[in-house]
Each structure stands twice: as structure tokens, then as C-alpha cells.
Design an enzyme around this catalytic site. Structure first.
Site, short mmCIF file in Angstrom:
data_model
loop_
_atom_site.label_atom_id
_atom_site.label_comp_id
_atom_site.label_asym_id
_atom_site.label_seq_id
_atom_site.Cartn_x
_atom_site.Cartn_y
_atom_site.Cartn_z
N HIS A 1 5.43 -16.93 27.72
CA HIS A 1 4.30 -17.88 27.66
C HIS A 1 4.75 -19.25 27.18
O HIS A 1 3.93 -20.09 26.82
CB HIS A 1 3.18 -17.33 26.78
CG HIS A 1 2.53 -16.13 27.41
ND1 HIS A 1 1.69 -15.29 26.71
CD2 HIS A 1 2.61 -15.60 28.66
CE1 HIS A 1 1.27 -14.32 27.52
NE2 HIS A 1 1.84 -14.47 28.70
N CYS B 1 9.99 -38.31 30.98
CA CYS B 1 11.30 -37.71 31.23
C CYS B 1 12.28 -38.79 31.69
O CYS B 1 11.86 -39.88 32.08
CB CYS B 1 11.10 -36.66 32.34
SG CYS B 1 12.61 -35.96 32.96
N1 APR Z 1 1.18 -6.58 12.36
C1 APR Z 1 1.09 -5.91 13.54
N2 APR Z 1 0.08 -6.09 14.42
C2 APR Z 1 -0.87 -7.00 14.08
C3 APR Z 1 -0.84 -7.74 12.87
C4 APR Z 1 0.25 -7.49 12.00
N3 APR Z 1 0.35 -8.13 10.82
N4 APR Z 1 -1.93 -8.56 12.84
C5 APR Z 1 -2.60 -8.35 13.99
N5 APR Z 1 -1.96 -7.42 14.73
C6 APR Z 1 -2.29 -6.93 16.07
C7 APR Z 1 -3.75 -6.87 16.39
O1 APR Z 1 -4.26 -5.59 16.05
C8 APR Z 1 -3.76 -7.09 17.91
O2 APR Z 1 -3.69 -5.85 18.59
O3 APR Z 1 -1.74 -7.87 16.98
C9 APR Z 1 -2.49 -7.88 18.17
C10 APR Z 1 -2.73 -9.30 18.59
O4 APR Z 1 -3.41 -9.28 19.81
P1 APR Z 1 -3.88 -10.65 20.50
O5 APR Z 1 -4.56 -11.50 19.50
O6 APR Z 1 -4.58 -10.28 21.76
O7 APR Z 1 -2.50 -11.39 20.83
P2 APR Z 1 -1.48 -11.07 22.00
O8 APR Z 1 -1.45 -9.62 22.33
O9 APR Z 1 -0.20 -11.71 21.66
O10 APR Z 1 -2.15 -11.88 23.23
C11 APR Z 1 -1.40 -12.03 24.42
O11 APR Z 1 -3.00 -13.66 25.18
O12 APR Z 1 -4.34 -15.52 24.93
C12 APR Z 1 -3.14 -15.07 25.37
O13 APR Z 1 -1.29 -16.50 25.53
C13 APR Z 1 -2.01 -15.73 24.62
O14 APR Z 1 0.22 -14.83 24.32
C14 APR Z 1 -1.17 -14.55 24.12
C15 APR Z 1 -1.63 -13.39 24.99
#
Ligand code: APR
Length: 274
Positions: free
Chosen positions: A127, A175
Site C-alpha cells: 500500500h 520531479c
Molecule cells: N496487536 C495485534 N493485532 C492488533 C493490535 C495489536 N496491538 N491492535 C489491533 N489489532 C488488530 C485488530 O484486531 C484488527 O483485526 O489489527 C487489525 C487491524 O485491522 P484494520 O484496522 O482493518 O487494518 P488492516 O488490516 O491493516 O487494513 C488493511 O485497509 O483501509 C485499508 O489501506 C488500509 O492498509 C489498510 C488496509
């Protein structure tokens, strides 16, 4: 708190891995103070990603030639948390595994650069990375120091507060080819980066770590399936649940900053025992 038996099982798989690959999401950076997206109170609970161009303000401004109402608050908040954010023990444990010669690569959905700051060198950022610019003309990538990004960010917030659209467009870096540069982050609906390389890594893995992701966003969320279909053992660590439970061999509910260093410490003991 994760049970000792799960820690032991995960550590044994990692210690015996020949091609260990990690796949990370926002949860890994939560303990560095960076809000996740979908947790209660997370970014997409409070901001509309589509209004913000999926997080890349410049593109949504250039495309829509208007300033999204929530842009100033979003950019201010993101700059504030990024400026204070540093690698947490979960990031550092992944850096340690690379230094021990065990971890082959990190595939991350995060744009915060914290895996690189923690010492990982083979990082696939599907990303993008907010500490990098991409030229809309020739596609060149230009690295930004922390100072550069935060200086650019402060100017951006000032112009957003004034609603100065012309000022924002002239703020965009140029750029060497004369093209306009934007932050090298992938917005919703935009093509992800280095996915073929990420798929190849997943397919080559024999142990695949899934750390801190809800698996809500594709194509990144396909990666655990590629690893599984290649015969890898999957280990998931997530603070609130197991989002890939039909695929994983070891599922641990816990914070990566707390659980993962314990696993890596046990890996070190196992390898010293051999
Ligand atoms: N340790 C482990 N897991 C955690 C912690 C922690 N301290 N804190 C939160 N989580 C978990 C949550 O339970 C959740 O399942 O991390 C996850 C985060 O999920 P999202 O907020 O959906 O983030 P992500 O999975 O990275 O999203 C993917 O979505 O919006 C787009 O570009 C954005 O890269 C991102 C993509």
C-alpha cells in the site's frame, strides 16, 4: 494472554522454517500509537476514506479540485501520530528475526515505514510508504526524510486550513522531469504495489506469519491463501480474534507487541539448543 503451548508451537514452527515470511497490518503499529482502521474508534470509524481519496489528499484535491471537509483534521491527526511513532517491540522482534537470518521478507499493508526503522530490509509495501513521493509524470520514486515529510505536512495543514487550493497545488513537489509528485500511498480503488513480488514470497514460504490485520482489503488479503496453497504453515497473531481461522495452524489472540517478542525469545532459545 496467549498460552505457553501456543507460544511454544509457534516458536518451533519459526525455528524450523526455511522460508519464513511475515504479512502485517495496522495492528502491528497500534502499540506505536498509530490508530488502526477498523477497530472501534479507528480511522474509518471517524473519517470517510472515499472522501479523502483513500488517504491521499493530494490526489483527491487534484481530481476533485476541492478540499475535502475532513482533510485538515485527518492530515493533522495522521502527522501528529506519525511524528511520535517509533517501532514497538513487535516491529523490533521482526527486525531481530531478519538479523538472525530466519525471516525472508515482510509484506506489509502499512505505510508508516516502521518495519524499515526496526531494521527489516526486505519489505514489500503493497500500500506504499508515506515517506516516499511518486512522480505522476515519469513514475520516479523520491524518498522523504522524517523531517521533510513533517515540514511538508505542516505546510499542507496551513494551506488546508486556509482552503488555499492554488497553494496546495503549488505545494506539490516537482520531479526532476517537471512532473507533479504525490505521496506514494495507495488510495481506495488504486492499484496496489509490488503484488506479484508479494505473491511470489507467499508461495515460496514454508511458514507464513499473519500479524495484526483484519484481512478486510483485497488483493492483499489473498496472500495467506497463496501461502497455504503452497503448503506453508500459518501463524496468526491478532488482538481481537482469528480472522483467518480456516487457514491457520496456530492462532494466537494477543497484542503483537507483547506476544511476538516472547515467541522470538523462545526461537532464540531453541536455536541455541540445537
Ligand atoms: N496487536 C495485534 N493485532 C492488533 C493490535 C495489536 N496491538 N491492535 C489491533 N489489532 C488488530 C485488530 O484486531 C484488527 O483485526 O489489527 C487489525 C487491524 O485491522 P484494520 O484496522 O482493518 O487494518 P488492516 O488490516 O491493516 O487494513 C488493511 O485497509 O483501509 C485499508 O489501506 C488500509 O492498509 C489498510 C488496509
Amino acid at each position: 494472554m496467549a498460552g505457553k503451548d501456543l507460544i511454544e508451537e509457534a516458536a518451533r514452527l519459526i525455528a524450523g522454517a526455511k522460508n519464513l515470511v511475515a504479512f502485517t497490518g495496522a495492528g502491528v503499529s497500534a502499540e506505536s500509537g498509530i490508530p488502526t482502521f477498523r477497530d472501534p474508534g479507528g480511522l474509518w470509524d471517524r473519517f470517510d476514506p472515499y472522501e479523502l481519496g483513500g488517504g491521499d489528499i493530494f490526489s483527491s484535491i487534484f481530481r476533485g479540485s476541492k478540499i475535502p471537509a475532513s482533510a485538515t483534521t485527518f492530515v493533522s491527526e495522521m502527522l501528529e501520530v506519525l511524528e511520535k511513532a517509533h517501532p514497538n517491540p513487535g516491529h523490533l522482534a521482526l527486525g531481530e528475526l531478519e538479523r538472525m537470518g530466519i525471516l525472508r521478507s515482510v509484506i506489509t499493508q502499512n505505510i508508516d515505514n516502521l518495519h524499515r526503522e526496526a531494521g527489516n530490509t526486505r519489505v514489500i509495501e503493497v500500500h506504499g510508504n508515506i515517506f516516499r513521493l511518486a512522480c505522476l509524470g515519469c513514475g520516479s520514486k523520491i524518498g522523504l526524510s522524517r523531517e521533510d515529510l513533517f515540514e511538508l505536512g505542516r505546510k499542507l495543514v496551513g494551506l488546508l486550513q486556509k482552503g488555499d487550493l492554488q497553494g496546495l497545488i503549488s505545494l506539490a513537489s516537482r520531479c526532476w522531469c517537471g512532473g507533479i509528485c504525490r505521496l506514494d500511498v495507495v488510495g481506495f480503488g488504486e492499484p496496489v504495489q509490488d503484488m506479484p513480488q508479494a505473491v511470489q514470497e507467499a508461495r515460496r514460504s514454508d511458514v507464513f506469519l499473519i500479524l495484526g490485520t483484519s484481512g478486510a482489503v483485497y488483493p492483499a488479503a489473498y496472500l495467506p491463501e497463496y501461502a497455504k496453497s503452497a503448503g506453508a504453515k500459518l501463524i496468526e497473531i491478532n488482538a481481537t480474534g482469528c480472522y483467518f481461522q480456516e487457514l491457520v495452524d496456530v492462532g494466537i489472540i494477543g497484542k503483537t507487541g507483547e506476544v511476538f517478542p516472547r515467541i522470538v525469545e523462545r526461537v532464540r532459545e531453541l536455536l541455541e539448543m540445537d
